[in-house]
Design a protein around this motif. Structure first.
Motif, PDB file in Angstrom:
ATOM      1  N   GLN A 226     -28.735 -80.748  43.208  1.00 43.67           N
ATOM      2  CA  GLN A 226     -30.131 -81.162  43.080  1.00 43.67           C
ATOM      3  C   GLN A 226     -30.595 -81.036  41.629  1.00 43.67           C
ATOM      4  OE1 GLN A 226     -32.191 -78.646  45.850  1.00 43.67           O
ATOM      5  NE2 GLN A 226     -31.680 -79.894  47.641  1.00 43.67           N
ATOM      6  N   VAL A 227     -30.190 -79.943  40.976  1.00 43.98           N
ATOM      7  CA  VAL A 227     -30.525 -79.757  39.564  1.00 43.98           C
ATOM      8  C   VAL A 227     -29.916 -80.882  38.731  1.00 43.98           C
ATOM      9  CG1 VAL A 227     -30.216 -78.256  37.554  1.00 43.98           C
ATOM     10  CG2 VAL A 227     -30.767 -77.256  39.791  1.00 43.98           C
ATOM     11  N   ARG A 228     -28.664 -81.193  39.003  1.00 44.41           N
ATOM     12  CA  ARG A 228     -27.995 -82.282  38.270  1.00 44.41           C
ATOM     13  C   ARG A 228     -28.726 -83.606  38.470  1.00 44.41           C
ATOM     14  NH1 ARG A 228     -22.849 -84.122  41.238  1.00 44.41           N
ATOM     15  NH2 ARG A 228     -24.555 -84.825  42.584  1.00 44.41           N
ATOM     16  N   ASP A 229     -29.081 -83.913  39.723  1.00 44.51           N
ATOM     17  CA  ASP A 229     -29.732 -85.191  40.023  1.00 44.51           C
ATOM     18  C   ASP A 229     -31.126 -85.283  39.413  1.00 44.51           C
ATOM     19  OD1 ASP A 229     -27.444 -85.769  41.412  1.00 44.51           O
ATOM     20  OD2 ASP A 229     -28.303 -85.339  43.392  1.00 44.51           O
ATOM     21  N   ALA A 230     -31.718 -84.106  39.131  1.00 46.86           N
ATOM     22  CA  ALA A 230     -33.052 -84.085  38.509  1.00 46.86           C
ATOM     23  C   ALA A 230     -32.974 -84.090  36.988  1.00 46.86           C
ATOM     24  CB  ALA A 230     -33.827 -82.853  38.984  1.00 46.86           C
ATOM     25  N   GLY A 231     -31.766 -84.187  36.450  1.00 44.43           N
ATOM     26  CA  GLY A 231     -31.613 -84.274  35.001  1.00 44.43           C
ATOM     27  C   GLY A 231     -30.966 -83.074  34.351  1.00 44.43           C
TER      28      GLY A 231
END
Length: 582
Positions: A226-231
């Motif tokens: 989720q952190v990765r997908d949020a940038g």
């Protein structure tokens, strides 16, 4: 049909089914085959699909590999399991209920939550084949090809979830963690029982380790994605240490990064000061990441903070794979040494009852990963200097200081064990010499050694170098494991509150004799390597990969699983040639 035509058909069918069933294997699975039937079996006369499956498998039965043995580590090819499975069911098709296939496809797509790669299992190809079979009346050969492909994929995916995708024995030829006490045939049979019960999803739910630590890693993996997908995490400018009292853009970045990691409350405004809350957050981060917890964001701390989230995702995936290798071993009473975490713990009934810090081998003298059983304890040990340490460490010191041996209570012995006069030895050509340190508090092994059979001369022991336990990074030994509180562990290992309580142990030490005492019950010991931890509040934390073991695991984890392609058109063509297309 003429004999030549029949030979052509057989060769075409054999080539097609060779691709479908995948008898040429690259990665074997850590299981034993289910027990084959004792009497000959055959497909029912009116079961044309079963006859097609039998025609695929039986010609290749002799080419299936036998049980493979590498040392004590046994593995077998998945194709052997496919053959045994269909033999048990008289080659009857297994995937005739579309609901089972739907569950299989959904479960395969969800293997990413365990750090596996769903595309490895050719999910889209299976789904397209299922649609194609429903769109037209499939030939027996096409139905057989799909059934075999689904079964092989089903087994492969479940075995990767249960025992791991990567063969650890291929990474480390010393690997000896075999599934003692866990019959892998039960695993395979449970997979097929779930299929017979039309509950494929249950098999996928039960296959991975069920321990809390694995479930927590799964949650952590989802969060990191989720952190990765949020940038990704905010980055912090590197180049200078950030210290208490500083103010500026870099401190604001530090605040943002700590808040994103859950170490600091999200700021309401654009604060740029390095206050007490930042100091506390940095110390907590440093402590969890095995860095010196001084509250200063120096080069090492900033480098750790700036590791991309993608790399941390991979680190969790690697350790989930290790969990699939090892967690089934953790039963009853055992000692586990966490090499990369510099700690040791004793477990009873799955619960830790004692923990201590340890020092492990330096990277160039790494502590090996293996399992054994603790069998006895040496009180007041002498220390025979290993040849490597003698040559690389001791000889230069003796050459520079002739009094080194006497100062450290070390005796020089010849091949027969006779004590030699150090003054009469040419220390620049010291051949056939053994060095042995007398027992005593300053002995390199301390007061006690906890021993277990292995090929590496590795053991757990006390140490006079107690100051090193205060370090965060404790890869400081020559390979053995130095324990901070070894006498506590000895008392727990004997588990005899009458004879071997604390007072009894001190009495044994006080007599000064070097003596080996057997444990009443052998205790399994596992020397394992993990580069993630779970904090008390469930957050994943990361350890330095002190030996560089993560990269080889990740590389193999990312390699495609070699499942054969499913070609329904080729299956149909082969059977048309033979005249069996209805």
């Amino acid at each position: 049909m003429g004999q030549l035509t029949r030979l052509f058909v057989i060769s075409r069918v054999f080539f097609m089914v060779f691709l479908i069933s995948g008898t040429a294997f690259a990665e074997t699975s850590p299981i034993m085959p289910i027990t084959p039937p004792t009497s000959p079996v055959a497909a029912a006369p009116d079961d044309v699909v079963g006859q097609a499956i039998q025609a695929v498998l039986e010609p290749m039965q002799s080419s299936f590999p036998p049980l493979l043995t590498s040392g004590k580590h046994q593995r077998v090819d998945v194709s052997r399991v496919v053959m045994d499975f269909y033999s048990h069911r008289n080659f009857r098709a297994a995937w005739t209920d579309g609901r089972d296939v739907t569950q299989l496809l959904k479960s395969l797509n969800e293997t990413d939550i365990d750090g596996l790669v769903p595309t490895d299992f050719r999910v889209a190809e299976l789904a397209q084949a299922q649609l194609a079979l429903h769109a037209t009346a499939p030939t027996p050969a096409q139905a057989a090809a799909f059934d075999l492909a689904a079964t092989r994929t089903h087994i492969t995916a479940l075995l990767q979830l249960r025992r791991g995708k990567v063969d650890p024995a291929r990474l480390d030829f010393h690997w000896n963690f075999d599934p003692v006490g866990v019959d892998p045939r039960e695993d395979v049979n449970s997979f097929f029982t779930a299929l017979d019960d039309h509950d494929v999803a249950r098999a996928f739910a039960q296959a991975p380790p069920q321990e809390a630590v694995y479930r927590n890693m799964r949650v952590a993996l989802a969060h990191l994605r989720q952190v990765r997908d949020a940038g990704g995490w905010p980055t912090v400018t590197q180049g200078q240490s950030l210290k208490p009292g500083m103010d500026g853009v870099a401190v604001a970045q530090l605040r943002a990064r700590l808040a994103a990691g859950g170490y600091l409350e999200a700021q309401t405004g654009k604060r740029t000061d390095y206050d007490e809350k930042v100091i506390a957050a940095v110390k907590k981060y440093q402590s969890e990441q095995y860095l010196g917890a001084d509250g200063v964001a120096g080069a090492a701390t900033l480098a750790a903070l700036n590791v991309p989230v993608e790399a941390r995702i991979d680190q969790v995936r690697v350790n989930m794979e290790r969990a699939r290798w090892l967690l089934y071993k953790l039963q009853g009473t055992f000692v586990i040494v966490d090499i990369a975490g510099y700690k040791v713990a004793l477990y009873r009934d799955g619960q830790p009852v004692w923990r201590s810090r340890v020092q492990v081998g330096k990277p160039f003298r790494s502590t090996p990963v293996f399992q054994s059983e603790i069998t006895y304890v040496t009180f007041n040990p002498t220390w025979t200097v290993p040849p490597t340490i003698l040559v690389k460490d001791m000889l230069p010191k003796i050459q520079q200081n002739p009094g080194y041996l006497a100062a450290n209570r070390i005796r020089a012995l010849d091949r027969e064990g006779n004590v030699l006069d150090p003054a009469g030895i040419d220390w620049y050509n010291a051949r056939g010499i053994t060095l042995r340190q007398d027992a005593g508090p300053e002995n390199s092994l301390g007061q006690v050694v906890i021993r277990f059979p292995n090929d590496y001369a590795i053991y757990l022991h006390d140490t006079p170098h107690r100051e090193l336990f205060a370090k965060s990074m404790r890869a400081t030994s020559s390979g053995c494991i130095r324990v901070e509180n070894p006498l506590q562990l000895v008392e727990l290992l004997f588990n005899d509150p009458v004879r071997w309580n604390s007072e009894g142990i001190q009495k044994q030490l006080a007599n000064g004799k070097t003596e080996n005492i057997k444990l009443p019950v052998k205790v399994p010991v596992l020397l394992a390597y993990w580069t993630v931890d779970m904090s008390n509040d469930g957050r994943v934390t990361f350890k330095p990969d002190v030996y560089g073991y993560d990269s080889p695991v990740l590389r193999r984890l990312n390699m495609p699983t070699e499942l054969p392609a499913l070609d329904l058109q080729q299956a149909a063509t082969s059977m048309v040639v033979s005249g069996q297309n209805n």
